[in-house]
Design an enzyme around this catalytic site. Structure first.
Site, short mmCIF file in Angstrom:
data_model
loop_
_atom_site.label_atom_id
_atom_site.label_comp_id
_atom_site.label_asym_id
_atom_site.label_seq_id
_atom_site.Cartn_x
_atom_site.Cartn_y
_atom_site.Cartn_z
N CYS A 171 4.65 -1.87 -8.40
CA CYS A 171 4.59 -3.22 -9.11
C CYS A 171 4.90 -2.90 -10.69
O CYS A 171 5.69 -3.80 -11.35
CB CYS A 171 3.37 -3.62 -9.19
SG CYS A 171 2.94 -4.13 -7.27
N GLU B 72 1.65 -8.67 -7.21
CA GLU B 72 2.47 -8.98 -8.16
C GLU B 72 3.84 -8.95 -7.88
O GLU B 72 4.71 -9.75 -8.54
CB GLU B 72 2.48 -7.40 -9.13
CG GLU B 72 1.11 -7.11 -9.53
CD GLU B 72 0.40 -6.22 -8.71
OE1 GLU B 72 0.26 -6.56 -7.38
OE2 GLU B 72 -0.14 -5.22 -9.04
N CYS C 30 0.39 -0.74 -9.49
CA CYS C 30 0.75 0.42 -8.91
C CYS C 30 2.12 0.73 -9.33
O CYS C 30 2.57 0.06 -10.26
CB CYS C 30 0.69 0.56 -7.38
SG CYS C 30 1.86 -0.48 -6.71
N HIS D 185 2.66 -6.68 -2.17
CA HIS D 185 1.54 -6.79 -3.39
C HIS D 185 1.65 -8.09 -4.00
O HIS D 185 2.65 -8.76 -4.19
CB HIS D 185 1.65 -5.73 -4.46
CG HIS D 185 1.17 -4.14 -3.93
ND1 HIS D 185 0.89 -3.16 -4.49
CD2 HIS D 185 0.96 -3.93 -2.42
CE1 HIS D 185 0.62 -2.34 -3.69
NE2 HIS D 185 0.56 -2.65 -2.43
#
Lengths: 149, 149
Positions: free
Chosen positions: A89, A58, A86, A56
């Site tokens: 993260c 992040e 999420c 991801h």
């Protein structure tokens, strides 16, 4: 005096990253990390390209910023991310003790608010910055993906 | 017939990884991922060495296993990890849709059970396998660290 370096200014840069993800066929999420008005990490979602659920935007931004700073704690740092983080993260942001998290669109299904993930008590959170732009890009992506299949 | 490849057998391999972390001065957590009794990833915590809060054993194991399999979903895979996963790692395991997670010692402060992190509905979870061994290694690490400071 007007400060040009506000949350909207930096979120636009995160949106540019989201557009790069979009062009690669990735779910379009972009992130940047800023220290004292200086961008020290620019990343976008690469889960498809890398075949890796941990890629991801992040997560990459946290790793990249820590690498730049030479330390794992992101003190005085602000993350700008186009979509609400999420569980994974938010959990990583917890460990990083980052000072501030600014996100764009909410993720009512998988976002950390819905999932009840805890950020660090030191972390200030701001949501909804350029949310419509981030959301529009996500919608365009999923509509096109549906039409292709 | 006795199956030598039980959860204890594989957790011992995860503990060997935890010992490697211990020797490097890292919080001693080890992980492996297994498919059909075959180990496809072996990792240990490297947060200090890499200056990266995301370098937990489980995160590296997920990336490594997906790389081996050539796909991001860890179907038919089992993760063995010596300590109960945190929010971040449980969040990553959620995305991976891994079939089974076996952990050793509980982390009552930061573990996913306490923090309320959701694993994927497909994921079977077993806790407490060689918990005392994993816990003893952690305690030894923190006692030695305290004495050094």
């Amino acid at each position: 005096m007007i400060n040009p370096f506000d949350d909207t200014y930096f979120m636009k840069k995160a949106l540019q990253e989201a557009e790069l993800a979009y062009e690669k066929g990735e779910i379009p999420v972009g992130a940047i990390i800023v220290v004292k008005d200086r961008v020290i990490a620019r990343t976008h979602n690469l889960t498809e390209l890398l075949n890796d659920v941990t890629a991801h935007a992040e997560m990459q931004a946290i790793t990249s910023a820590a690498n730049f700073l030479g330390g794992k704690y992101l003190l005085n740092c602000t993350l700008y991310v186009t979509l609400e983080p999420c569980q994974m993260c938010a959990g990583a942001l917890y460990w990083s003790q980052i000072s501030k998290v600014v996100y764009g669109a909410s993720d009512v299904q998988r976002g950390f608010n819905t999932m009840g993930t805890q950020l660090h008590p030191k972390t200030e959170v701001v949501g909804g910055v350029l949310a419509e732009e981030a959301s529009a890009l996500m919608k365009r992506f999923f509509i096109e993906k549906r039409n292709l299949n």
